[in-house]
Design an enzyme around this catalytic site. Structure first.
Site, PDB file in Angstrom:
ATOM      1  N   HIS A  18       0.858  -1.026   0.098  1.00 35.43           N
ATOM      2  CA  HIS A  18      -0.079  -0.124  -0.101  1.00 35.43           C
ATOM      3  C   HIS A  18       0.924   1.256   0.034  1.00 35.43           C
ATOM      4  O   HIS A  18       2.319   1.258   0.044  1.00 35.43           O
ATOM      5  CB  HIS A  18      -0.851   0.031   1.169  1.00 35.43           C
ATOM      6  CG  HIS A  18      -0.215  -0.016   2.570  1.00 35.43           C
ATOM      7  ND1 HIS A  18      -0.079  -1.197   3.116  1.00 35.43           N
ATOM      8  CD2 HIS A  18       0.272   0.661   3.371  1.00 35.43           C
ATOM      9  CE1 HIS A  18       0.517  -1.102   4.328  1.00 35.43           C
ATOM     10  NE2 HIS A  18       1.006  -0.130   4.404  1.00 35.43           N
ATOM     11  N   TYR A  42      -3.542   3.458   1.938  1.00 38.93           N
ATOM     12  CA  TYR A  42      -4.483   2.998   1.007  1.00 38.93           C
ATOM     13  C   TYR A  42      -3.816   2.018  -0.183  1.00 38.93           C
ATOM     14  O   TYR A  42      -2.639   2.315  -0.449  1.00 38.93           O
ATOM     15  CB  TYR A  42      -4.999   4.350  -0.008  1.00 38.93           C
ATOM     16  CG  TYR A  42      -5.856   5.074   0.721  1.00 38.93           C
ATOM     17  CD1 TYR A  42      -7.267   4.827   0.547  1.00 38.93           C
ATOM     18  CD2 TYR A  42      -5.473   6.226   1.602  1.00 38.93           C
ATOM     19  CE1 TYR A  42      -8.205   5.619   1.415  1.00 38.93           C
ATOM     20  CE2 TYR A  42      -6.612   6.867   2.191  1.00 38.93           C
ATOM     21  CZ  TYR A  42      -7.924   6.679   1.992  1.00 38.93           C
ATOM     22  OH  TYR A  42      -8.856   7.295   2.897  1.00 38.93           O
ATOM     23  N   THR A  43      -4.370   1.083  -0.373  1.00 45.39           N
ATOM     24  CA  THR A  43      -3.880   0.131  -1.290  1.00 45.39           C
ATOM     25  C   THR A  43      -4.380   0.336  -2.746  1.00 45.39           C
ATOM     26  O   THR A  43      -5.532   0.477  -3.038  1.00 45.39           O
ATOM     27  CB  THR A  43      -4.539  -1.215  -1.015  1.00 45.39           C
ATOM     28  OG1 THR A  43      -4.157  -1.646   0.330  1.00 45.39           O
ATOM     29  CG2 THR A  43      -3.775  -2.234  -2.112  1.00 45.39           C
ATOM     30  N   CYS A  97      -9.982  -7.979   5.461  1.00 44.76           N
ATOM     31  CA  CYS A  97      -9.866  -6.777   5.318  1.00 44.76           C
ATOM     32  C   CYS A  97     -11.021  -5.946   5.638  1.00 44.76           C
ATOM     33  O   CYS A  97     -11.961  -6.207   4.801  1.00 44.76           O
ATOM     34  CB  CYS A  97      -9.152  -6.197   4.175  1.00 44.76           C
ATOM     35  SG  CYS A  97      -8.564  -4.564   4.179  1.00 44.76           S
TER      36      CYS A  97
END
Length: 403
Positions: free
Chosen positions: A186, A202-203, A378
């Site tokens: 990420h 954030y990925t 997740c």
């Protein structure tokens, strides 16, 4: 050099090779030129050939303990760590793996004969147990920047996704070297919010190294009665327009998918999975989607994928068109299932589940427990730790990772 002693269990007759490889300025060419002398020096009496399972080879991938597989034979190359002409890092990347392909590309013909003295056995063919290719040791490079470097990326485009999400395409600065961000990694996004610097992870859901851009899918958390302030960073990102700048920094993350079923968790030993399960809620889909796309884009990756994706309403499902298209094209190895928690949030004829994730969903739409099955999750703390994790453990899963 003196002739090497007969091979011992777990050891190799390395004395002659040590003399050659320890010379200053040693190169592949110099070793090739000395090949005949090496072969003569390392001639040893015939001995029963030891059969070694791939899983045993994989255990010897630590500093000072390096085994490799070349053309079905297992070699102990531990002593070369400080002598290998290509450097210790190259040798360590191949340790515990099948490096036949890399060997044939890099080393001159004839040098393989000099390896005979290093051989400690032959690879035993066992169903479901196969050596990891050495190329999987090298994290797939998708895009961007050295460790710790912060880049000012421009917003090249933005697209509204559903009612409360936005897809941002970020253009990397011209001349940025395209390397460093692996599948499952990420980036850290930073901004000055309410008078203080704030960073969030954030990925990216996609990268294009050739064109130098990455895509961020952002769920915007606006204020609600339960959360009066909402998500400050997500609101900031949701307001960005084309041309605005956003500071980002690479951050490796704990889970790295290396390709063809190989992955690593928190810099630990290399692992393999025939089946990967992804349990996601809300914006937790982003790391899963990145890995799923990487798997399905590789025609040689046969890893089975299972996705269980939970949201409050049907409209909250992020990237549904992408997920459905992938599932349609790869129906033989990609199982996906949706669940929404609000009865009124579904359309008429909704074909998937309604309600919180339960044992039935986790049994039907996740791969069965197995040593080569990995389950990842997740989502919010309550979803992961209070809802899914206890059920998974009760079902019998033990190889579980939480993003």
């Amino acid at each position: 050099p003196a002739a090497a002693p007969p091979p011992l269990v777990g050891k190799s007759p390395l004395l002659a090779v040590k003399e050659v490889w320890s010379m200053e300025g040693s190169t592949n060419a110099s070793v090739q030129g000395s090949g005949q002398g090496l072969i003569e020096a390392m001639t040893v009496p015939d001995a029963p050939v030891r059969k070694i399972r791939p899983s045993e080879v994989a255990l010897h991938a630590r500093k000072g303990d390096n085994w490799v597989v070349i053309s079905g034979r297992v070699y102990d190359v531990s002593f070369l760590a400080d002598r290998h002409p290509g450097g210790a890092k190259v040798l360590q990347e191949a340790a515990g793996c099948d490096c036949s392909e890399e060997w044939s590309k890099i080393h001159p013909e004839g040098l393989a004969e000099a390896l005979e003295g290093w051989m400690i056995g032959e690879l035993e063919k066992v169903a479901g147990d196969r050596p990891v290719p050495a190329y999987a040791r090298k994290v797939r490079r998708q895009c961007a920047f050295a460790d710790g470097e912060t880049l000012q990326c421009g917003v090249a485009s933005r697209q509204e996704v559903g009612e409360s999400s936005v897809l941002l395409r970020l253009q990397l600065p011209a001349g940025t070297k395209v390397e460093g961000l692996g599948v499952g990694s990420h980036v850290m996004v930073s901004a000055e919010l309410n008078g203080r610097k704030t960073s969030r992870a954030y990925t990216p859901v996609g990268c294009n190294p050739a064109e130098g851009h990455m895509d961020l899918l952002v769920k915007v958390y606006n204020p609600t009665p339960d959360f009066p302030e909402g998500g400050a960073m997500s609101q900031h990102l949701g307001k960005l327009q084309v041309g605005d700048k956003l500071p980002i920094r690479a951050n490796k993350g704990e889970f790295s998918y290396l390709g063809r079923g190989s992955y690593r968790i928190d810099e630990g030993s290399l692992r393999r999975a025939n089946s990967l399960g992804f349990i996601c809620a809300g914006s937790g889909i982003t790391p899963a989607l990145q890995i799923i796309q990487a798997i399905l884009l590789d025609p040689n990756d046969e890893t089975e994928i299972w996705l269980l994706y939970s949201n409050k309403t049907e409209k909250d499902i992020l990237a549904r068109d992408t997920i459905d298209a992938l599932a349609a094209r790869h129906s033989s190895r990609f199982v996906r299932w949706y669940s929404i928690t609000h009865q009124r949030g579904r359309s008429e004829g909704w074909p998937y589940s309604t309600g919180r994730v339960n044992e039935w969903m986790l049994t039907m739409f996740m791969p069965p427990p197995d040593t080569e099955t990995c389950i990842t999750m997740c989502g919010p703390y309550g979803f992961v730790n209070e809802c899914c994790l206890p059920i998974l453990e009760e079902i019998g899963h033990s190889n579980i990772f939480c993003f």
